[in-house]
Every structure is written in C-alpha cells, then in structure tokens.
Design a protein around this motif. Structure first.
Motif, PDB file in Angstrom:
ATOM      1  N   ILE A 153       7.839 -34.125  13.759  1.00  0.00           N
ATOM      2  CA  ILE A 153       8.633 -33.037  14.352  1.00  0.00           C
ATOM      3  C   ILE A 153       8.577 -33.098  15.879  1.00  0.00           C
ATOM      4  N   LEU A 154       7.386 -33.321  16.430  1.00  0.00           N
ATOM      5  CA  LEU A 154       7.228 -33.406  17.882  1.00  0.00           C
ATOM      6  C   LEU A 154       8.015 -34.584  18.448  1.00  0.00           C
ATOM      7  N   VAL A 155       7.966 -35.705  17.779  1.00  0.00           N
ATOM      8  CA  VAL A 155       8.720 -36.882  18.219  1.00  0.00           C
ATOM      9  C   VAL A 155      10.205 -36.550  18.314  1.00  0.00           C
ATOM     10  N   THR A 156      10.715 -35.850  17.343  1.00  0.00           N
ATOM     11  CA  THR A 156      12.139 -35.488  17.322  1.00  0.00           C
ATOM     12  C   THR A 156      12.502 -34.562  18.476  1.00  0.00           C
ATOM     13  N   LEU A 157      11.698 -33.522  18.689  1.00  0.00           N
ATOM     14  CA  LEU A 157      11.980 -32.544  19.743  1.00  0.00           C
ATOM     15  C   LEU A 157      11.940 -33.175  21.132  1.00  0.00           C
ATOM     16  N   VAL A 158      10.915 -33.955  21.396  1.00  0.00           N
ATOM     17  CA  VAL A 158      10.759 -34.561  22.719  1.00  0.00           C
ATOM     18  C   VAL A 158      11.847 -35.596  22.981  1.00  0.00           C
ATOM     19  N   SER A 159      12.224 -36.331  21.963  1.00  0.00           N
ATOM     20  CA  SER A 159      13.252 -37.358  22.128  1.00  0.00           C
ATOM     21  C   SER A 159      14.582 -36.780  22.595  1.00  0.00           C
ATOM     22  N   LEU A 160      14.878 -35.554  22.172  1.00  0.00           N
ATOM     23  CA  LEU A 160      16.142 -34.919  22.541  1.00  0.00           C
ATOM     24  C   LEU A 160      16.278 -34.722  24.041  1.00  0.00           C
ATOM     25  N   VAL A 161      15.128 -34.628  24.752  1.00  0.00           N
ATOM     26  CA  VAL A 161      15.155 -34.377  26.192  1.00  0.00           C
ATOM     27  C   VAL A 161      14.884 -35.635  27.006  1.00  0.00           C
ATOM     28  N   ILE A 162      13.851 -36.395  26.656  1.00  0.00           N
ATOM     29  CA  ILE A 162      13.404 -37.472  27.542  1.00  0.00           C
ATOM     30  C   ILE A 162      14.414 -38.609  27.674  1.00  0.00           C
ATOM     31  N   PHE A 163      15.265 -38.799  26.690  1.00  0.00           N
ATOM     32  CA  PHE A 163      16.240 -39.869  26.803  1.00  0.00           C
ATOM     33  C   PHE A 163      17.391 -39.484  27.731  1.00  0.00           C
ATOM     34  N   GLY A 164      17.337 -38.251  28.273  1.00  0.00           N
ATOM     35  CA  GLY A 164      18.348 -37.818  29.230  1.00  0.00           C
ATOM     36  C   GLY A 164      17.979 -38.075  30.670  1.00  0.00           C
ATOM     37  N   GLY A 165      16.751 -38.561  30.937  1.00  0.00           N
ATOM     38  CA  GLY A 165      16.337 -38.906  32.300  1.00  0.00           C
ATOM     39  C   GLY A 165      15.788 -37.737  33.078  1.00  0.00           C
ATOM     40  N   ILE A 166      15.459 -37.984  34.362  1.00  0.00           N
ATOM     41  CA  ILE A 166      14.763 -37.001  35.196  1.00  0.00           C
ATOM     42  C   ILE A 166      15.606 -35.765  35.476  1.00  0.00           C
ATOM     43  N   LYS A 167      16.939 -35.907  35.548  1.00  0.00           N
ATOM     44  CA  LYS A 167      17.764 -34.735  35.832  1.00  0.00           C
ATOM     45  C   LYS A 167      17.681 -33.730  34.692  1.00  0.00           C
ATOM     46  N   ARG A 168      17.744 -34.214  33.456  1.00  0.00           N
ATOM     47  CA  ARG A 168      17.619 -33.297  32.316  1.00  0.00           C
ATOM     48  C   ARG A 168      16.203 -32.741  32.231  1.00  0.00           C
ATOM     49  N   ILE A 169      15.202 -33.592  32.500  1.00  0.00           N
ATOM     50  CA  ILE A 169      13.817 -33.131  32.483  1.00  0.00           C
ATOM     51  C   ILE A 169      13.611 -32.038  33.522  1.00  0.00           C
ATOM     52  N   GLY A 170      14.115 -32.281  34.755  1.00  0.00           N
ATOM     53  CA  GLY A 170      13.960 -31.289  35.819  1.00  0.00           C
ATOM     54  C   GLY A 170      14.663 -29.994  35.496  1.00  0.00           C
TER      55      GLY A 170
END
Length: 452
Positions: free
Chosen positions: A193-210
């Motif tokens: 479940i954690l892998v799925t949730l985190v993947s949705l954000v981190i593959f968007g790069g620093i702008k999405r993370i920020g």
C-alpha cells in the motif's frame, strides 16, 4: 559523527562570528516570500524548498527517533540532540549557501545543487571522487527504510493487532535464509500500500513533491504540536523537573543503557543528525533547487530547520515521553513507545491522532528522500538515468516495511555517517567563500541594493 557534525558546527559558528543567529529575523522575512523572484534560476521558491526539506526532517526522527534516543541513551541524549541542532543551524547556513553559490549542471544542462556539485564546482574537478563518494552513500542513505518501518510498526501494533486485520497472525517464509521467524503477512500488505501511495507523487519530480509538501507539512506540524501541547499543559508543573533531568543526565549517563556517558552523547548526536540532517548533505540538495540568485538567502532559510525540527518538535516529543513514563517501558521501542505515551495521556483518541501524524510525517518524508536519491544517481550516471532510482526507492519502501528496526537503524546511521564525511570536508574548505559572500550580501542589504 561527533567530531564531524558537532566539531564542524562549532567551527562554522565561530568562523562566521555568529552571523546566522544574528540574522534569524531576516531568514523569516525571506521565507515569507518578500524577496522571491519567479524569474530566478531554480525549480521551487524559498518556502517550497524549506517545506521539502522539512518534510524530510520533520518526520520519524522527531517521533520514533526521540523514543530510540531515550530508550538507549536516557533523558541526557535529548540534551545532545539540542547541541547538535544549535551548531547545526550554523552548518546548514553554510551548506545551503554553498548549494546555490556553486550550482552545477547535469548532462541535460539543467541547474542542480547539493554537496556533490559544490564540491566539484567550488573545489575543482580533482575533488570529484569525494563528490562521487557522497553520491554513492546517498543512494542507500536516502532510502526510506526507517520511515516505512516505523509507519508499518505503529499501524501493525495498534489498528491491525487490535482487530486482527490483514493476516496479522499469519507468518510466511518462516525458517528461510532471510529470517527464522518469517514475515508477517500484514506487514507485506502495508508495504505494498505504501509503495502505491508514494509512487503516485515521486514520479512527478521535485515540483510535484514541493507542491504536496508545502500543503502537508504545515498541517502535520499543527496537528502534532497541538496534541503534544495538550499533554504538556496537562502536566505543566512537571516540565521544569524533566528539563532539569535532561540537562543533569547529559553529563552522568545514569539512565543510559549500560550506564555509559558515551552512550548518551553518541545516541544524542546520531538521533539529532538523523532528525535535522545538518551536515549530512541532503538538505543542500533540496535548497539547491530554490529560485534565487542570492546564495546567502537560501542559507538563512535553511538554518531555520534545526530550530523548528529538533529544538521545538523533538523537545516536545521527549517531554511527552518523559511525563507519561513511556520511556521506562522496556517492552516497547521506537514508535510504539510514543504510541504508549499518547494512549496514556489521551485514552482512546491519542493513539489515532498519533497514527494520523505518523502517516503524514512518514509519507511526506518519503516524497522528499526520493528526490535526494535521484539527484545522487543523476550525478553518478547522468540525467537520463536518474528516474531509475525511483524504482529502487519504492522497493526499499517494501523492504523497510518487513525488516526489523535494528537492521534499519544500523544501515541508515552508517550511510548518514558516510555522507557527512564529504559534506563536512567540502563545506569546511569552502567556508571562507561563504563568509565573504555574506559580508557582501549584508553590505548590499544595508545599502538597499539587491539588483546585483
């Protein structure tokens, strides 16, 4: 770690003549956006840069990290966490200033910042092996093993255990080469479940993370701080006594496991370094993406982190653990100790408030660490290869969910120590240039001229 981080921080503090501390107010002004320039090079503004790094630093180090420090080093370990934070403010000023001063370009020509870039750009190409050493250690050090492990632990020991959900009592792969006891099925499910949730954000790069971090970080701090403040107010008369205990035990080691003073100091410094990351180098990578042409401004923003993270948040957690007596319970460790404290102080709702805070703390930390690791791979293998790190990263989320806390802590502590070596060496050698840039900046500030 002690010599590098505390000794190096004291050097920066004295060498700068306490300059970062004397300009604390100006750092807050920069953070409000007063000096933001949307046309400056970089990817994110000052607030987003701070939020991204705070998403990494305000996390499990503040909750379970403090619990580990108390469980092993006793109350005195908190005092040495404070020392690490105080000198760490000076360290972060220098590292974050350098992250803008000596930004480099990756193989795609994109501007990048961080220890590996200011080592090669500031010290010269002959120092590149030191920069590569940092990046290699960062590939493992930036893995989210600790966050995934502790989030899985609190979910397992509270909600899942109480209701026997997700195969809590089912063990698989027992008596294998990996473990004699096997892996709990519930841990495997939570890890997926954690892998799925985190993947949705981190593959968007620093702008999405920020963007995500700038919204989530203030929320998680408010919820956690208000909950702990309630515990402190309910036991307000005990605060002076426990603060005195923290200071007195820092120099005796009476409450430490084994009764050794060195255990107190080393645990305090290690947990403080893990919590605020001053001198480790990770913070410089995020601040190197800030939109600014003034390096000193980013240094002043970066130095705010240890004050918020360790001196404020970690101290509040420590007092809550001490006041409720949870730190004396030898049957629990890490995040479960904090859960016991919250349940004691706030029956029924306390542990669920903690779960909510831990979830946000852990997830946002995982978002930011993925950016750090990908920058390390970018430096080593090129910009076209950096996205591969995210696949390794999500795998470590799963591994952290099913691995023991002892293995996780040893791996991360070791890699943080390796990352600190090149970061502190490079920063000390370049410190005179930071001081010169600071003198120039404040001269122009006094003159009202920021067009240069």
């Amino acid at each position: 770690m002690l010599v590098l981080l505390v000794g190096g921080g004291i050097f920066f503090l004295i060498f700068s003549r306490f300059m970062p501390y004397r300009n604390f107010k100006h750092g807050v002004e920069i953070l409000t956006g007063k000096y933001d320039d949307p046309n400056a090079p970089g990817d994110i503004n000052h607030f987003q840069a701070l939020s991204s790094t705070m998403a990494a630093t305000i996390g499990m180090g503040n909750i379970s990290g403090v619990a580990i420090a108390l469980g092993v080093g006793g109350p005195g370990a908190i005092f040495w966490m404070w020392i690490t934070a105080i000198v760490g403010m000076a360290t972060k000023f220098f590292t974050c200033t350098l992250s803008i001063m000596y930004r480099g370009k990756d193989t795609n020509g994109k501007v990048q910042g961080g220890p590996m870039y200011y080592i090669t750009e500031g010290l010269g190409k002959k120092w590149k092996p030191l920069a590569m050493f940092f990046s290699l250690a960062g590939l493992i050090g930036c893995a989210p093993l600790f966050q995934a492990n502790q989030l899985t632990q609190i979910v397992r020991d509270t909600v899942i255990a109480e209701h026997s959900l997700l195969g809590y009592n089912t063990m698989i792969l027992s008596d294998s080469m990996l473990t004699a006891e096997g892996f709990r099925l519930s841990d495997i499910i939570v890890g997926i479940i954690l892998v799925t949730l985190v993947s949705l954000v981190i593959f968007g790069g620093i702008k999405r993370i920020g963007s995500v971090a700038s919204r989530a970080v203030p929320l998680m701090v408010i919820i956690y701080v208000f909950t702990v403040v309630y515990i402190l107010i309910a036991n307000i008369t005990e605060v002076p006594r426990y603060l005195a205990l923290i200071v007195s035990d820092a120099f005796t080691g009476n409450a430490a496991a084994g009764g050794a003073l060195w255990v107190v100091i080393s645990n305090g410094v290690r947990r403080g370094a893990f919590s605020n990351e001053a001198g480790i180098g990770t913070e410089a990578m995020a601040h190197g993406a800030a939109k600014t042409v003034e390096p000193v401004r980013e240094g002043l923003v970066g130095m705010l982190e240890p004050a918020i993270d360790t001196i404020l948040i970690c101290s509040m957690t420590a007092l809550a653990l001490l006041m409720t007596g949870a730190w004396t319970d030898n049957t629990v460790d890490g995040i479960t100790m904090t859960a016991v404290a919250f349940e004691t102080a706030l029956p029924t709702v306390g542990v669920y408030l903690l779960i909510l805070c831990v979830f946000i703390f852990s997830i946002t930390t995982m978002f930011t660490y993925s950016y750090y690791g990908s920058k390390c791979l970018n430096f080593l293998a090129g910009a076209d290869k950096q996205h591969y790190y995210n696949y390794f990263y999500v795998l470590t989320i799963f591994l952290g969910s099913i691995t023991t806390i002892d293995i996780v802590v040893n791996v991360i502590d070791g890699m943080f120590a390796m990352m600190a070596i090149p970061t502190m060496i490079g920063t000390i050698l370049l410190a005179p240039r930071v001081v010169d840039a600071s003198k120039d900046y404040f001269f122009r500030k006094k003159r009202g001229d920021f067009d240069l």
